[in-house]
Design a protein around this motif. Sequence first.
Motif, PDB file in Angstrom:
ATOM      1  N   LEU A 183      -6.502   2.984  -0.824  1.00 61.76           N
ATOM      2  CA  LEU A 183      -5.376   3.324  -1.694  1.00 61.76           C
ATOM      3  C   LEU A 183      -5.738   4.381  -2.735  1.00 61.76           C
ATOM      4  O   LEU A 183      -5.084   5.434  -2.815  1.00 61.76           O
ATOM      5  N   ILE A 184      -6.769   4.121  -3.517  1.00 55.41           N
ATOM      6  CA  ILE A 184      -7.042   4.981  -4.670  1.00 55.41           C
ATOM      7  C   ILE A 184      -7.540   6.363  -4.246  1.00 55.41           C
ATOM      8  O   ILE A 184      -7.019   7.384  -4.719  1.00 55.41           O
ATOM      9  N   LEU A 229       0.832  -1.205   0.000  1.00 54.10           N
ATOM     10  CA  LEU A 229       0.000   0.000   0.000  1.00 54.10           C
ATOM     11  C   LEU A 229       0.868   1.256   0.000  1.00 54.10           C
ATOM     12  O   LEU A 229       0.561   2.240  -0.691  1.00 54.10           O
ATOM     13  N   LEU A 230       1.947   1.226   0.779  1.00 55.94           N
ATOM     14  CA  LEU A 230       2.827   2.389   0.855  1.00 55.94           C
ATOM     15  C   LEU A 230       3.478   2.672  -0.498  1.00 55.94           C
ATOM     16  O   LEU A 230       3.473   3.814  -0.974  1.00 55.94           O
ATOM     17  N   VAL A 231       4.012   1.627  -1.133  1.00 57.67           N
ATOM     18  CA  VAL A 231       4.654   1.797  -2.443  1.00 57.67           C
ATOM     19  C   VAL A 231       3.633   2.248  -3.485  1.00 57.67           C
ATOM     20  O   VAL A 231       3.914   3.126  -4.314  1.00 57.67           O
ATOM     21  N   PHE A 271       4.322   8.894   5.381  1.00 59.57           N
ATOM     22  CA  PHE A 271       5.494   8.298   4.735  1.00 59.57           C
ATOM     23  C   PHE A 271       5.305   8.147   3.223  1.00 59.57           C
ATOM     24  O   PHE A 271       6.283   8.185   2.473  1.00 59.57           O
ATOM     25  N   SER A 272       4.069   7.967   2.778  1.00 49.28           N
ATOM     26  CA  SER A 272       3.857   7.907   1.334  1.00 49.28           C
ATOM     27  C   SER A 272       4.137   9.263   0.698  1.00 49.28           C
ATOM     28  O   SER A 272       4.747   9.340  -0.379  1.00 49.28           O
ATOM     29  N   TYR A 273       3.728  10.345   1.364  1.00 46.29           N
ATOM     30  CA  TYR A 273       3.997  11.659   0.786  1.00 46.29           C
ATOM     31  C   TYR A 273       5.485  12.008   0.861  1.00 46.29           C
ATOM     32  O   TYR A 273       6.045  12.587  -0.081  1.00 46.29           O
ATOM     33  N   LEU A 274       6.127  11.664   1.977  1.00 44.22           N
ATOM     34  CA  LEU A 274       7.561  11.882   2.069  1.00 44.22           C
ATOM     35  C   LEU A 274       8.302  11.108   0.981  1.00 44.22           C
ATOM     36  O   LEU A 274       9.235  11.612   0.345  1.00 44.22           O
ATOM     37  N   GLY A 275       7.871   9.855   0.759  1.00 43.68           N
ATOM     38  CA  GLY A 275       8.488   9.058  -0.302  1.00 43.68           C
ATOM     39  C   GLY A 275       8.271   9.670  -1.671  1.00 43.68           C
ATOM     40  O   GLY A 275       9.187   9.687  -2.506  1.00 43.68           O
ATOM     41  N   ALA A 276       7.071  10.199  -1.899  1.00 45.40           N
ATOM     42  CA  ALA A 276       6.767  10.808  -3.197  1.00 45.40           C
ATOM     43  C   ALA A 276       7.614  12.059  -3.429  1.00 45.40           C
ATOM     44  O   ALA A 276       8.070  12.321  -4.555  1.00 45.40           O
TER      45      ALA A 276
END
Length: 255
Positions: free
Chosen positions: A57-58, A11-13, A160-165
């Motif tokens: 997710l979406i 989900l994170l990826v 963490f998803s936004y930081l990763g993005a």
Amino acid sequence: MGLAMLNVVFLLVALVALIVLIVRFGYSSALLACLCALIICSLAYGVYMASALLLLLIFPGIIMGYKARIFSSPHEVLLWGMVPYMLPMIFLISLYPDLASQLPSIVETMKSQLAENNNILSLSIANNQQIFSSLEAVVYWTIRLAPGIFFTLFTAMVVFSYLGATYIAPYFGGILPRFKPVFLWKASELWWIPLGLSLLFVLLGGHWFKVIGENLLVFFVHFYAFFGICIVEFYFRSFKISGWIRLITVSYTHL
């Protein structure tokens, strides 16, 4: 446990990829990818799993991608990203009293199923009792702390998803509004107020106030742990500690 962690990583990826896809290539490409994912998920796992994919997710990915694409502030992106997760949280909280009242029957059902499996495997009575007591404690605290666990998980997914993005998007030619460096983050003193209230609920409150306080503490323990890592990272950078040593130290603190 391992399967659950793999799902969280997936989900994170996927959230990172969806945010970057919207920012860099626009909505049509993202919506096409989401539609394909929904069709494949519904055919392979059914409508319920496809609905969970849509909600967890979406929707968050599209909202965060949209807010980042119009260059809203990072805090606004995170706040809007949490909105879709409020629906399962409200659903969980509304069912929580019934779920808590059925806890003894849930434990007994799991014990009976486990006893049948242990008889097939010919495990000793002492082993059975040890397994039963451990199972009862795990189930009890998992259900008791479920709202706090899920809220913490959803918050971590969004952050963490936004930081990763923000770190990955420049490699694809995308630009997102970014936070200041993580090692400069610090928690506001105002956060001590809800932390103090949660501790008072646990120490002085009745049954339901204790439950509320315990669930709040689940979130705040992880919240302050994250900001503690930010402070440690600040001193690592101040003393120019090697990146490998920083990685090993942070990994060790999570064990």
